[in-house]
Design a protein around this motif. Structure first.
Motif, PDB file in Angstrom:
ATOM      1  N   GLY A  10      37.889  33.952  25.447  1.00  0.00           N
ATOM      2  CA  GLY A  10      36.954  34.093  24.346  1.00  0.00           C
ATOM      3  C   GLY A  10      37.545  33.738  22.987  1.00  0.00           C
ATOM      4  O   GLY A  10      36.836  33.715  21.995  1.00  0.00           O
ATOM      5  N   ASP A  81      31.565  32.276  25.262  1.00  0.00           N
ATOM      6  CA  ASP A  81      31.478  33.407  24.338  1.00  0.00           C
ATOM      7  C   ASP A  81      30.648  33.055  23.116  1.00  0.00           C
ATOM      8  O   ASP A  81      29.818  33.841  22.659  1.00  0.00           O
ATOM      9  CB  ASP A  81      32.892  33.839  23.925  1.00  0.00           C
ATOM     10  N   LYS A  82      30.852  31.851  22.593  1.00  0.00           N
ATOM     11  CA  LYS A  82      30.111  31.377  21.427  1.00  0.00           C
ATOM     12  C   LYS A  82      28.613  31.276  21.744  1.00  0.00           C
ATOM     13  O   LYS A  82      27.763  31.675  20.940  1.00  0.00           O
ATOM     14  CB  LYS A  82      30.667  30.008  21.030  1.00  0.00           C
ATOM     15  N   GLU A  83      28.289  30.777  22.919  1.00  0.00           N
ATOM     16  CA  GLU A  83      26.890  30.649  23.337  1.00  0.00           C
ATOM     17  C   GLU A  83      26.239  32.023  23.509  1.00  0.00           C
ATOM     18  O   GLU A  83      25.092  32.235  23.104  1.00  0.00           O
ATOM     19  CB  GLU A  83      26.801  29.859  24.650  1.00  0.00           C
ATOM     20  N   LYS A  84      26.967  32.964  24.097  1.00  0.00           N
ATOM     21  CA  LYS A  84      26.431  34.318  24.262  1.00  0.00           C
ATOM     22  C   LYS A  84      26.133  34.958  22.912  1.00  0.00           C
ATOM     23  O   LYS A  84      25.110  35.613  22.743  1.00  0.00           O
ATOM     24  CB  LYS A  84      27.420  35.196  25.035  1.00  0.00           C
ATOM     25  N   LYS A  85      27.041  34.768  21.967  1.00  0.00           N
ATOM     26  CA  LYS A  85      26.822  35.328  20.631  1.00  0.00           C
ATOM     27  C   LYS A  85      25.613  34.682  19.969  1.00  0.00           C
ATOM     28  O   LYS A  85      24.839  35.352  19.299  1.00  0.00           O
ATOM     29  CB  LYS A  85      28.071  35.142  19.768  1.00  0.00           C
ATOM     30  N   ALA A  86      25.442  33.391  20.169  1.00  0.00           N
ATOM     31  CA  ALA A  86      24.288  32.691  19.594  1.00  0.00           C
ATOM     32  C   ALA A  86      22.986  33.206  20.202  1.00  0.00           C
ATOM     33  O   ALA A  86      21.983  33.357  19.511  1.00  0.00           O
ATOM     34  CB  ALA A  86      24.418  31.189  19.811  1.00  0.00           C
ATOM     35  N   ARG A  87      23.006  33.480  21.497  1.00  0.00           N
ATOM     36  CA  ARG A  87      21.807  34.004  22.157  1.00  0.00           C
ATOM     37  C   ARG A  87      21.457  35.398  21.653  1.00  0.00           C
ATOM     38  O   ARG A  87      20.294  35.749  21.518  1.00  0.00           O
ATOM     39  CB  ARG A  87      21.999  34.061  23.664  1.00  0.00           C
ATOM     40  N   ASN A  88      22.489  36.208  21.408  1.00  0.00           N
ATOM     41  CA  ASN A  88      22.243  37.566  20.930  1.00  0.00           C
ATOM     42  C   ASN A  88      21.662  37.571  19.527  1.00  0.00           C
ATOM     43  O   ASN A  88      21.053  38.549  19.115  1.00  0.00           O
ATOM     44  CB  ASN A  88      23.521  38.403  20.981  1.00  0.00           C
ATOM     45  N   LEU A  89      21.868  36.506  18.778  1.00  0.00           N
ATOM     46  CA  LEU A  89      21.308  36.419  17.444  1.00  0.00           C
ATOM     47  C   LEU A  89      19.825  36.094  17.486  1.00  0.00           C
ATOM     48  O   LEU A  89      19.131  36.204  16.489  1.00  0.00           O
ATOM     49  CB  LEU A  89      22.050  35.351  16.619  1.00  0.00           C
ATOM     50  N   ASP A 111      18.241  44.150  24.490  1.00  0.00           N
ATOM     51  CA  ASP A 111      18.528  42.775  24.913  1.00  0.00           C
ATOM     52  C   ASP A 111      17.172  42.087  25.039  1.00  0.00           C
ATOM     53  O   ASP A 111      16.476  42.231  26.032  1.00  0.00           O
ATOM     54  CB  ASP A 111      19.278  42.761  26.252  1.00  0.00           C
TER      55      ASP A 111
END
Length: 161
Positions: A10, A81-89, A111
């Motif tokens: 990550g 990790d970057k993609e997951k953070k973008a999705r959470n936004l 979620d």
């Protein structure tokens, strides 16, 4: 899984690479030239401003006697990790949705992708028109209609005996 990868999963591989250079007392410019890469390219990677492609990763791993694929895997995990953070936004406009609509949970921990059915059902059972419109905008009319049509109990229905 390799302990090295598990430890740094990550994190941008450039940061790990910069740490490795310091630890081994390797200067970036001569190293970059030794692997036939531009020093600016390597500098951008170590600053996290540029992704580490597989070709450069293999050159670096070979030169530093690292296990093949280590840096490439770190880049992949960083991208995940970057993609997951973008999705959470990706959340609906919370200034429109009342917190009391989700009284039994912390609204900041919902979620929105995984719990879409419950969110849609709750909003259409207890929400006002503005909240329903926001959920319809956020999820799309098609997804909302599918969820509402698959619900066994329709909102605000009273069974007559």
């Amino acid at each position: 899984m390799n302990k090295f990868i598990e430890k740094y999963k990550g994190i941008h591989p450039g940061f790990i690479l910069e740490r490795e250079f310091r630890k081994r007392m390797i200067r970036q410019r001569p190293f970059a030239l030794s692997i036939n890469e531009h020093p600016q390219t390597l500098n951008a990677i170590t600053k996290g401003k540029r992704n580490l492609n597989t070709s450069i990763a293999l050159k670096i791993e070979h030169e530093l006697d690292m296990e093949e694929g280590t840096l490439a895997l770190l880049q992949t995990y960083y991208d995940i990790d970057k993609e997951k953070k973008a999705r959470n936004l990706r959340i609906p406009n919370l200034s429109i949705l009342r917190k009391s609509l989700f009284w039994d949970t912390d609204i900041s921990k919902i979620d929105w992708d995984k719990q879409y059915k419950a969110v849609i059902q709750r909003t259409f059972e207890r929400g006002n028109e503005e909240e329903k419109n926001e959920i319809r905008r956020f999820y799309g009319s098609k997804k909302v209609d599918i969820v509402l049509h698959s619900t066994t109990r329709k909102p605000y229905t009273v069974s007559h005996i």
